[in-house]
Each structure stands twice: as structure tokens, then as C-alpha cells.
Write an enzyme that holds these catalytic residues in place. Structure first.
Site, PDB file in Angstrom:
ATOM      1  CE1 TYR A 144     -29.803  16.590  -1.385  1.00  0.00           C
ATOM      2  CE2 TYR A 144     -28.268  18.280  -1.131  1.00  0.00           C
ATOM      3  CZ  TYR A 144     -29.316  17.766  -1.361  1.00  0.00           C
ATOM      4  OH  TYR A 144     -30.310  18.846  -1.648  1.00  0.00           O
ATOM      5  CG  ASP A 239     -21.383  16.844  -5.693  1.00  0.00           C
ATOM      6  OD1 ASP A 239     -21.120  17.878  -5.917  1.00  0.00           O
ATOM      7  OD2 ASP A 239     -22.597  16.377  -5.498  1.00  0.00           O
ATOM      8  CE  LYS A 267     -23.504  23.321  -0.166  1.00  0.00           C
ATOM      9  NZ  LYS A 267     -23.689  22.119  -0.604  1.00  0.00           N
TER      10      LYS A 267
HETATM   11  C1  PLP Z   1     -24.901  21.607  -1.428  1.00  0.00           C
HETATM   12  C2  PLP Z   1     -24.367  20.469  -2.168  1.00  0.00           C
HETATM   13  C3  PLP Z   1     -25.163  20.120  -3.358  1.00  0.00           C
HETATM   14  C4  PLP Z   1     -26.495  20.933  -3.912  1.00  0.00           C
HETATM   15  O1  PLP Z   1     -26.038  22.345  -4.092  1.00  0.00           O
HETATM   16  P1  PLP Z   1     -27.133  23.186  -4.021  1.00  0.00           P
HETATM   17  O2  PLP Z   1     -26.749  24.547  -4.380  1.00  0.00           O
HETATM   18  O3  PLP Z   1     -28.010  23.292  -2.425  1.00  0.00           O
HETATM   19  O4  PLP Z   1     -28.099  22.863  -5.042  1.00  0.00           O
HETATM   20  C5  PLP Z   1     -24.623  19.176  -4.241  1.00  0.00           C
HETATM   21  N1  PLP Z   1     -23.717  18.373  -3.839  1.00  0.00           N
HETATM   22  C6  PLP Z   1     -22.856  18.510  -2.773  1.00  0.00           C
HETATM   23  C7  PLP Z   1     -21.833  17.597  -2.453  1.00  0.00           C
HETATM   24  C8  PLP Z   1     -23.257  19.565  -1.811  1.00  0.00           C
HETATM   25  O5  PLP Z   1     -22.562  19.728  -0.803  1.00  0.00           O
END
Ligand code: PLP
Length: 427
Positions: A144, A239, A267
């Protein structure tokens, strides 16, 4: 467990907010029942509006690695707020957080702050396309990357290289430029690059996936991706929104010794406030406006509250050998849950990297989306219900990671293992 107030609030919320929630996974659809409304949190514990207390393993889906409401982080935010919450002009705090991020992520020669992980990946992909002058991107099933249009795409059923929308509202024409391949399968990537490599701008990957539950990258998989992308002049985007400052201070790229071209963070680097960041090789980052032709902007980007929370969080993470302790806590929770499952005679798989792990109700190894999806949703729903009743809060979905914070005590972990055993026995 009393739920009267949560239930009343949910009834009100659904009349004003779609589904009563501002992000869908909060809705408890995967486990049945309704979400609890939370009132406050401190350290490893959260308290709901009915006064129930839980040991929290969601940690706001990852950011709260120091536990909730850490006094020093709160003080830093309060101090920043007293001086103004947003100016839309540069502040020294942005340089300090950039320095702290780059100290652990030396591959990020330049870093730009945004307000969410979604913005970070969306911008990194635009940059990769602008830099390479190619349109196609490759991503992996079960990973994701937030909810930008190009990333809410799944593999089409026909030709391997044509993606189809994974949400209503995404133009099919756009989805066709996203190729989705199975995780942990290097030969699928090689075959695709041999076929269309000259049209591919980038490969984007969660190097340690957490969004289909935790998956461990196979030995040689990430380094194989690095070699393949280099030989086809395709950019490699890690990511690390979840894995950054989680699986190691320098994320998966430190843990596995790989240098991606671009990295996305979020995060933890916001210390619980809304932040994202993307960055990477200087030559690439020079293509971003105002230096180059790839546009990217944000009214609240780099705002002082988020910067202050991030700076304090990253500073605290450098003290007291916290990552060693997180690793040890992770190992003891993993071992305890494994042993509980054995005693309860329930077949499970536990995947762990550092202080992030997932317990799957699955008899066979979970190494990609297809194997994760075979896990029992019914067993998880029952498991989750008992955990809540007994004061342990896991994510309300079988395909998520649980996280430990520096605030989780050995007592929290012992209690959790005992509760996990009860919940497994009850299945
Ligand atoms: C949480 C997450 C996102 C999205 O971040 P948001 O701040 O919710 O938009 C993208 N990539 C990864 C791997 C994530 O865990």
C-alpha cells in the site's frame, strides 16, 4: 466491556461522516462490530469514551514509537504552537528535521516535507516520471502506498502488464500505466523489465511490507531489485512510510544495505502529527520545482508543529539504545505468541521484523499477497473480539502489522501473551 458511549457516538457520527470514520480501516468492517471512540492515550495505553483501557498495538498505525503523549514531544509541540502554528514561509525547524532524517537516510541527498505518506508517494512518482520521461510504474500486490490514483491499481486479469482501477473513480487510461507484480518474486520483475523496461519510470515497493500484514523480503530479493532497476535505468523507490525509523533507524535500506534512488517517509518522522517526506539522489531531486520542471507544493508543508514533533521524536530515538530494546521486546512478544499458539493448538504464522509483526491464521508460510490472503478472516475476527474484551487493542483487520513502542513494558508484553493465549483457546 461497556460500549454504551462508543455506540451512541457512532450513531451520531454516521449521520455526519461517511461510515462514521475518516479513514476506512477504522470502521471494524473486517472484524464485525463498531469502532471504539477513544478519549485519551498515554504511553502504551489507550482509553475509550466508556473508560475501557487497552494495551495499544496500533499506535496510530505506526507513528507512536515512543508511546502516546510522550512528555518531551508534547512540550516541543506546545512550545512551537505558542510561536505560531503555520507561516507558509521557511523556518529553521525544517532544516533541523531534514538533517535528522538525512543522518539516518544518507541516500536522501535532498528531502522535501509534505503532509502525509500519500503525498510523499504521489510526488515521488511524479518526480520519477518527470525525471525519466517515462509513464509506466511497477508496484507489488499487497503493498500500500497511500491513495493516489496511479497507486490504487491492481493487476488486470489478461495481459500481465495492464493494470485496472482498484477503486471507483480512477480512469482506466491512467491505471493501464501501473503494472502490479507479486512480492518476493524477482523473475516476474525481470520478465516485465525485459518486455517493457524502456517504458518504466520506477519501481515502488514497501521493502518490508506491512500493509498486507508483515512480510519478510527474501534473501537477495531487494538487492536483486536494485540490480535489475540499475540495468534498465529504472528508478527504485523505497516507500518507507511505515518501515522508516521502525525496522531500523535508517529503515529497511539500512537493515538490508540497499540504496534506493528515492525514499518516501511519513508516520514516525512526524511524531504523531501529519507529515510525509520524499527525497533521494541530488540529480533527481533537482528536477523538483522551484529548481526544475516537476511541480509539487503544500500550504502547510513543513509546518512548525509537525517539524517540532518530528525533531523531538527522532532525537529521543537516538538515546538509550532504544532500537536494541525494541528488537528484544519484539522477539519476546513473538516467542510468547508462538508458544501460546502451540499450547492452544491453533496453527499460526508469525512474521516479524524488529518491533513490527503480524500473526496470520495460516498453516503455510506467508510470503506474498496470495499466501497472506489464504489466512482465516473468521478466526481473526473471533481472536480480535476476545483481545478487546480482555484489554488488548490490535488493528481491526487480519492484514495489518502490530507495533511496539518504547513505552511497552515487560508487564504489558506478559499480559498480552496471556490474553493472546485466552483468545486463541476461545477460537
Ligand atoms: C501509511 C502508509 C502510506 C500512506 O500514508 P498516509 O499518511 O496515510 O497518507 C503510504 N505508504 C505506506 C507504506 C504506509 O504504511
Amino acid at each position: 466491556m461497556k460500549r454504551d458511549k462508543s455506540e451512541a457516538l457512532f450513531e451520531e457520527a454516521v449521520l455526519r461522516i461517511p461510515g462514521g470514520v475518516n479513514s476506512p480501516v477504522r470502521a471494524f468492517n473486517a472484524v464485525g462490530g463498531q469502532p471504539l471512540f477513544l478519549k485519551k492515550a498515554k504511553g502504551s495505553k489507550i482509553t475509550d469514551v466508556d473508560g475501557n483501557r487497552f494495551i495499544d498495538y496500533v499506535l496510530s498505525w505506526g507513528p507512536m514509537i515512543l508511546g502516546h503523549a510522550h512528555p518531551k514531544v508534547i512540550a516541543a509541540v506546545q512550545k512551537a504552537a505558542a510561536s505560531g502554528t503555520s507561516f507558509g514561509a521557511p523556518t529553521p525547524l525544517e532544516i533541523t528535521l531534514a538533517e535528522r532524517v538525512q543522518h539516518k537516510f544518507p541516500s536522501m541527498e535532498r528531502v522535501r516535507f509534505v503532509n502525509s505518506g500519500t503525498e510523499a508517494t504521489m510526488s515521488a512518482i511524479r518526480l520519477a516520471r518527470g525525471f525519466t520521461k517515462r509513464d509506466k510504474i511497477i508496484k507489488f500486490e499487497g503493498c500500500y502506498h497511500g491513495h493516489a490514483d496511479s497507486l490504487l491499481v491492481k493487476a488486470g486479469s489478461g495481459a500481465m502488464t495492464l493494470g485496472v482501477p482498484d477503486s471507483a473513480g480512477i480512469p482506466a487510461d491512467l491505471a493501464r500505466d501501473t503494472v502490479t507484480l507479486p512480492f518476493n518474486n524477482l523473475s516476474a520483475v525481470k520478465k516485465t523489465l525485459e518486455a517493457i523496461g524502456d517504458q518504466v519510470a520506477c519501481i515502488i515497493i514497501e521493502p518490508v511490507p506491512g500493509n498486507m500484514g508483515t512480510i519478510i523480503p527474501k534473501e537477495g530479493y531487494l538487492s536483486g531489485l536494485r540490480e535489475l532497476t540499475k540495468s534498465f535505468d529504472v528508478l527504485l523507490i523505497f516507500d518507507e512510510v511505515m518501515s522508516g525509523f521502525r525496522v531500523a533507524p535508517g529503515g529497511a535500506q539500512e537493515r538490508y544495505g540497499i540504496q534506493p534512488d528515492l525514499t518516501c517517509l511519513g508516520k514516525i518522522i512526524g511524531g504523531g502529527l501529519p507529515v510525509g517526506a520524499f527525497g533521494g539522489r541530488l540529480e533527481i531531486m533537482n528536477h523538483i520545482a522551484p529548481l526544475g520542471p516537476v511541480y509539487q507544493a503544500g500550504t502547510l508543508s513543513g509546518n512548525p508543529l509537525a517539524m517540532a514533533a518530528g525533531i523531538e521524536t527522532l532525537a529521543l530515538l537516538e538515546t538509550h539504545r532504544l532500537y536494541e530494546k525494541l528488537e528484544a521486546k519484539g522477539a519476546s512478544l513473538e516467542e510468547g505468541m508462538r508458544d501460546a499458539a502451540k499450547r492452544a493448538k491453533v496453527p499460526v504464522q508469525i512474521n516479524r521484523v524488529g518491533s513490527q509483526m503480524t500473526l496470520f491464521f495460516n498453516r503455510s508460510e506467508v510470503k506474498d499477497y496470495a499466501s497472506a490472503a489464504k489466512s482465516s478472516r473468521k478466526r481473526f475476527a473471533s481472536f480480535h473480539r476476545t483481545l478487546l474484551e480482555l484489554g488488548v487493542y490490535f488493528a481491526p483487520s487480519p492484514f495489518e502489522a502490530l507495533f511496539l513502542s518504547t513505552a511497552h513494558s515487560p508487564g504489558d508484553i506478559d499480559k498480552t501473551i496471556a490474553v493472546v493465549y485466552e483468545a486463541l483457546k476461545n477460537i
